[in-house]
Design an enzyme around this catalytic site. Structure first.
Site, PDB file in Angstrom:
ATOM      1  N   GLY A   1      33.532  76.010 -21.085  1.00  0.00           N
ATOM      2  CA  GLY A   1      34.362  77.214 -21.175  1.00  0.00           C
ATOM      3  C   GLY A   1      35.819  76.915 -20.883  1.00  0.00           C
ATOM      4  O   GLY A   1      36.221  75.751 -20.746  1.00  0.00           O
TER       5      GLY A   1
ATOM      6  N   HIS B   1      28.168  89.824  -0.018  1.00  0.00           N
ATOM      7  CA  HIS B   1      27.661  88.502  -0.400  1.00  0.00           C
ATOM      8  C   HIS B   1      28.749  87.708  -1.131  1.00  0.00           C
ATOM      9  O   HIS B   1      29.436  88.251  -1.989  1.00  0.00           O
ATOM     10  CB  HIS B   1      26.443  88.688  -1.308  1.00  0.00           C
ATOM     11  CG  HIS B   1      25.599  87.467  -1.450  1.00  0.00           C
ATOM     12  ND1 HIS B   1      26.002  86.368  -2.182  1.00  0.00           N
ATOM     13  CD2 HIS B   1      24.381  87.156  -0.960  1.00  0.00           C
ATOM     14  CE1 HIS B   1      25.061  85.444  -2.131  1.00  0.00           C
ATOM     15  NE2 HIS B   1      24.063  85.890  -1.399  1.00  0.00           N
TER      16      HIS B   1
ATOM     17  N   GLY C   1      34.914  86.671 -14.173  1.00  0.00           N
ATOM     18  CA  GLY C   1      34.945  85.596 -13.192  1.00  0.00           C
ATOM     19  C   GLY C   1      34.428  84.289 -13.782  1.00  0.00           C
ATOM     20  O   GLY C   1      34.669  83.986 -14.948  1.00  0.00           O
TER      21      GLY C   1
END
Lengths: 298, 298
Positions: free
Chosen positions: B163, B82, B172
């Protein structure tokens, strides 16, 4: 899945706000029970409480309510327009989710036993909990009311199901039982002819050969000048809302009268409406757990 | 009425049962939040969690899940079928009851800010929370995946919404947003001709001039040998289930093909089905609070 029971105690005080609040507080204070509604009528001198929750919790709340009512209400001084026989007059348990009527009958019996033993109040079981055919109907049990019960209770056929064989002078007697949720559903017709509504009601209702769990009468909505078929469905899982709706439409066709609207009065279990969506949408193999909200309170 | 939000975090671990349970535990441990479902796929190496609860509670549970996933998952070693770009890959907030999409957008922004600041993970807002048109679509944001993002994040148009301006090697980047509940609704036709299902799908779906919030394709149910119109409704309050159903019937008439059934896939908000009951029963002035179950969790 969490079991869910509704309980609708009626108690004989509708005027003294302070007493009413103290009695309703017993429900508010019980954990695991939600007070959905309560309303009081001054002429009737009576209040109706609607609560919902787990079976044991609701039974506990009902007991505490009956106990408080027995302390704060004196039936020997009570007067009001509504028929009544006890400080807490009637307490039906109603299955809502993942619970059978039989389990509600058990709840009624357990509560009745405790009320009889601990509060010394005579208790009659009614509707699906009734122990004899003539005790199914509330009005039939209550005939004679508080005042007449001092004699009626002495008759062998009216021996209470629980508690003493004589009236509790202060608290009277209490009727406890179980019944399926009743749905009040009205269908509005595109006509001002009440006779058409009456004729349709006769075709719909059980008593005249119609649907087994439907009662119906014709009603005139004078403000809107339209006739209405007013329906009570007492077992929506067997006689569904959509069945009543489609049967009204079918009969109305005979008169060339359209159905112009409908209304649900008061509270209705989610499943009664979702059953209708399933029928009209032709949904196959629907599981009520697919409804997000049915998963809450598990 | 209590506000109710659904949240469906996807995280990048679908094989190690111990890690999966530790991450899901963060939801279980959060008060006021109900874990409805979670499932893991080994080939995808990915898990999907479905939870529901009050807005603040769900936001807290989502943060704790993201934090735990950032501790236990190392994206530099992750592989799976995925597409993915982060340890927690995507977190949509979905309005269920008494809450607007706008409020869910706020939740997404608050969560995104906290994840960026406290966990040092770059965050992109998507769907209704997107800050630019090219960020609405998840697949568009995720293009290049984890491996490609070390470069992609340096492009000015792919500066994160919250962020750091560089990839977190271990965790990630995470996509957070708000979207309306999606309803997967399939209508079965009384024909084995897939071309008819495809033709109806083209009439139904937005892209070809059909219903604004409907996507649709024809599908062959080989076991039953019937064709199906498979529909996604992305805004059921604007494009209702009954609208899709009636429009399929209307188009099917052209081919003399009946609708033989339908199915709802997965979870569905109560209101989406009750809206259908209201339509078909012609109910006037219905208030969702009349549904007993809608009063729970108030």
């Amino acid at each position: 899945m969490a079991k869910l029971v509704e309980c609708v105690p009626n108690f004989s005080e509708g005027r003294d706000k302070e007493i009413i609040e103290k009695i309703v507080d017993e429900v508010r204070k019980t954990e695991g029970v939600k007070l959905l509604d309560y309303c009081s009528d001054k002429d009737h001198n009576r209040s109706v409480v609607t609560m919902i929750g787990g079976p044991q919790e609701v039974k506990e709340a009902a007991f505490k309510l009956i106990k408080k009512a027995s302390e704060l209400i004196d039936m020997s001084k009570h007067e009001g327009a509504h028929p009544r026989m006890g400080a807490t007059d009637v307490v039906p348990f109603i299955p809502i989710k993942d619970i059978t009527t039989e389990e509600c009958v058990e709840l009624a019996k357990e509560l009745g036993k405790r009320v009889g033993e601990e509060l010394n109040i005579p208790v009659y079981l009614y509707e699906d909990a009734a122990t004899a055919p003539e005790r199914q109907n509330l009005a039939n049990i209550r005939k004679g009311q508080y005042e007449g019960f001092f004699e009626k209770i002495k008759q062998p056929e009216w021996k209470p199901d629980f508690g003493p064989n004589e009236m509790n002078e202060k608290s009277g007697a209490t009727v406890i039982g179980a019944r399926f949720p009743l749905i009040a559903y009205n269908v509005n017709l595109g006509t001002d002819n009440i006779e058409i509504a009456n004729a349709i009601a006769r075709k719909i209702r059980h008593i005249n050969g119609g649907l087994r769990y439907a009662k119906a009468v014709g009603v005139m909505l004078t403000e809107r000048n339209i006739a209405q078929v007013s329906i009570n469905l007492v077992q929506y899982e067997k006689t569904a809302i959509y069945t009543a709706q489609e049967m009204v439409k079918m009969e109305a066709k005979r008169y060339g009268v359209p159905v112009v609207g409908a209304e649900v009065i008061g509270l209705v279990p989610m499943k009664a409406l979702i059953d209708c969506a399933e029928y009209y949408l032709q949904i196959e193999n629907f599981d009520i757990n697919q409804v997000l909200e049915s998963r809450l309170g598990e």
